[in-house]
Write a protein that holds these residues in place. Structure first.
Motif, PDB file in Angstrom:
ATOM      1  N   THR A 131       0.799  -1.309   0.013  1.00 49.37           N
ATOM      2  CA  THR A 131       0.128   0.113  -0.046  1.00 49.37           C
ATOM      3  C   THR A 131       0.897   1.269  -0.041  1.00 49.37           C
ATOM      4  N   VAL A 132       0.340   2.376  -0.448  1.00 42.25           N
ATOM      5  CA  VAL A 132       1.063   3.497  -0.346  1.00 42.25           C
ATOM      6  C   VAL A 132      -0.028   4.691  -0.618  1.00 42.25           C
ATOM      7  N   ALA A 133       0.396   5.897  -0.025  1.00 40.57           N
ATOM      8  CA  ALA A 133      -0.729   6.875  -0.148  1.00 40.57           C
ATOM      9  C   ALA A 133       0.321   8.359   0.149  1.00 40.57           C
ATOM     10  N   PHE A 134      -0.176   9.431  -0.634  1.00 38.66           N
ATOM     11  CA  PHE A 134       0.248  10.817  -0.260  1.00 38.66           C
ATOM     12  C   PHE A 134      -0.580  11.370   0.887  1.00 38.66           C
ATOM     13  N   SER A 135       0.095  12.288   1.456  1.00 38.88           N
ATOM     14  CA  SER A 135      -0.729  13.012   2.534  1.00 38.88           C
ATOM     15  C   SER A 135      -1.375  14.318   1.713  1.00 38.88           C
ATOM     16  N   ARG A 136      -2.347  14.914   2.357  1.00 39.49           N
ATOM     17  CA  ARG A 136      -3.339  15.724   1.724  1.00 39.49           C
ATOM     18  C   ARG A 136      -2.443  17.230   1.053  1.00 39.49           C
ATOM     19  N   THR A 137      -1.042  17.164   1.582  1.00 41.23           N
ATOM     20  CA  THR A 137      -0.419  18.382   1.021  1.00 41.23           C
ATOM     21  C   THR A 137       0.653  17.787  -0.050  1.00 41.23           C
ATOM     22  N   GLY A 138       0.909  16.516  -0.024  1.00 37.43           N
ATOM     23  CA  GLY A 138       2.029  15.922  -0.825  1.00 37.43           C
ATOM     24  C   GLY A 138       3.370  16.142  -0.184  1.00 37.43           C
ATOM     25  N   GLU A 139       3.538  16.768   0.971  1.00 39.31           N
ATOM     26  CA  GLU A 139       4.951  16.772   1.623  1.00 39.31           C
ATOM     27  C   GLU A 139       5.254  15.357   2.039  1.00 39.31           C
ATOM     28  N   TYR A 140       4.437  14.509   2.507  1.00 43.22           N
ATOM     29  CA  TYR A 140       4.717  13.356   2.760  1.00 43.22           C
ATOM     30  C   TYR A 140       4.055  12.299   1.992  1.00 43.22           C
ATOM     31  N   PHE A 141       4.656  10.787   1.784  1.00 44.84           N
ATOM     32  CA  PHE A 141       3.971   9.717   1.433  1.00 44.84           C
ATOM     33  C   PHE A 141       4.178   8.599   2.587  1.00 44.84           C
ATOM     34  N   ALA A 142       3.211   7.712   2.758  1.00 42.03           N
ATOM     35  CA  ALA A 142       3.403   6.565   3.386  1.00 42.03           C
ATOM     36  C   ALA A 142       3.298   5.141   2.680  1.00 42.03           C
ATOM     37  N   SER A 143       4.003   4.247   3.135  1.00 39.15           N
ATOM     38  CA  SER A 143       3.843   2.848   2.635  1.00 39.15           C
ATOM     39  C   SER A 143       3.848   1.696   3.611  1.00 39.15           C
TER      40      SER A 143
END
Length: 455
Positions: free
Chosen positions: A324-336
């Motif tokens: 799984t992977v997802a950007f934060s709402r601002t795009g500053e971070y992403f998580a996996s």
């Protein structure tokens, strides 16, 4: 994982398909040498990011707490919290603030397959293999309401942008839409002929897109409840699908190792990427709309530049499939997340200018300008100074529509309080119903006792 500090070149696997094609940059540029953190290794594609506004992604931190494979991740709107679900049946809410203790929510009876924060961030939805959906208040109490959503595993949950609706997808081959606050079933979409892996609302809430093991992606009109179009280009199960932030395009990931991008208005295939060596399990658009990150069973994450149609980075961090992977709402971070039970948080870095501007001014889709006259029209937003001359930008000024910060904060607070209040009322209704049932049972037992004692 490759040798630490090694910089390997990766070639874009994109090719033209269905009469539409894209182009990619092959110009050789001088690559900057940089130290690679011990936790992961990173490969840059040929002609990677350069210039003062671009840096390389970096691993910020990783969270350990799950006891089995991580299946899903999602950031809250303010990026203060990160939720993750796992095959261990637990839901974790991690705090981005250092030294803060995570919440572990227990309630599902089987693997948690999907999570999604409400737009306000005050509610959190989760789906499970136990066939239920739970709506949580993501605080220390971890209270939740539960409803039997489907007759098989729930694979996907997603809030509409107004927070009023929730769409779910299941192995029972249906997509269902629910009222968030009443948790009431509204309608079902049922043209898929195999498991439905994913369903998402469009940014404006008028469309729904779904991905299935029947190898199709279907686009639905929420109002008419009709299937607008079926995209059948994938050669295997479609694992994930999502809307471009502009709402004009969708991207889908598949077990055929590819990612495809379509225009939802013309239904034309715009881009086709074959970069991974195993199934692509998830993807996420950067809020600017210029980048896409993918997670694959080949254990890597890949960052694609959609404007130039090329691979930017390959990230090696997970030991085993990246699920799984997802950007934060601002795009500053992403998580996996991965089968290694770890949740990793990465700092984007590569688009510092873009994600700052996209929050201030939401730019409409713009056609890509190019010196080549035979390229197809593509509707990804273009940031200032990229893809067009400065004169072109200045000749089409756009007045930002802004709202006073205090008013925005107040409205967000009110919406959040309403979410919490609605959740509280729902919990009280459940307890009242339970009390009424017990009282009814007591009265029935009392009547039976009186009948038996009466001569």
């Amino acid at each position: 994982m490759g040798d630490l500090g090694e910089r390997r070149r990766s070639r874009s696997g994109m090719r033209p398909s269905c009469g539409a094609f894209w182009y990619w940059m092959m110009q050789r540029r001088t690559r900057r040498q940089f130290p690679v953190p011990l936790e992961f290794s990173l490969s840059t594609a040929q002609g990677g990011c350069s210039g003062p506004e671009h840096e390389d992604p970096s691993l910020e931190r990783h969270f350990k707490g799950h006891r089995d494979a991580v299946t899903c991740v999602d950031f809250s709107f303010n990026t203060k919290q990160l939720a993750s679900g796992s095959m261990d049946s637990c839901l974790m809410v991690w705090h981005m603030k250092p030294q803060s203790r995570a919440y572990r929510f227990v309630g599902h009876k089987d693997a948690v397959t999907c999570v999604n924060f409400s737009p306000s961030g005050h509610l959190l939805a989760s789906g499970s293999r136990d066939k239920t959906v739970r709506i949580w208040v993501p605080n220390v109490k971890g209270e939740s309401t539960v409803f039997r959503a489907h007759t098989a595993t729930v694979r996907s949950v997603h809030f509409c942008s107004d927070g009023q609706s929730l769409v779910t997808a299941s192995d029972d081959k249906t997509v269902k839409v629910w009222s968030t606050h009443r948790q009431k079933f509204l309608f079902s979409l049922s043209q898929h002929i195999n498991w439905v892996r994913c369903a998402k609302f469009s940014p404006d809430g008028r469309l729904i897109v779904s991905a299935s093991d029947d190898k199709t992606v279907k686009l639905w009109d929420k109002t008419s409840r009709e299937c607008v179009h079926s995209y059948c280009e994938h050669g295997s199960f479609v694992t994930y699908v999502d809307f471009h932030p502009s709402g004009t395009c969708i991207a889908a990931a598949s077990m055929d190792n590819t990612v495809k991008v379509w225009d939802v208005r013309t239904h034309r295939l715009l881009q086709h990427y074959q970069l991974h060596s195993a199934a692509v399990n998830a993807l996420s658009f950067h809020p600017s709309g210029n980048y896409l990150v993918t997670a694959s069973s080949d254990s890597t994450l890949k960052i694609l530049d959609l404007m130039e149609g090329r691979l930017l980075y390959t990230l090696h961090g997970h030991q085993g499939p990246a699920t799984t992977v997802a950007f934060s709402r601002t795009g500053e971070y992403f998580a996996s997340g991965g089968s290694d039970e770890q949740v990793m948080v990465w700092k984007s870095n590569f688009d510092v200018v873009d994600y700052g501007e996209i929050i201030k001014v939401q730019r409409p889709p713009t056609m890509l300008a190019s010196s080549s006259g035979n390229l197809p029209e593509v509707d990804f937003p273009i940031p200032p100074g990229r893809g067009r001359s400065q004169e072109s930008v200045q000749s089409q000024p756009q007045e930002p529509i802004s709202m006073p910060q205090t008013l925005t904060s107040t409205l967000e607070h009110i919406v959040g309080q309403l979410d919490v209040l609605t959740q509280t009322v729902s919990i009280l209704e459940q307890r009242l119903t339970l009390t009424e049932d017990k009282l009814k049972q007591c009265l029935e037992n009392q009547q039976l006792i009186m009948q038996r004692t009466t001569p």
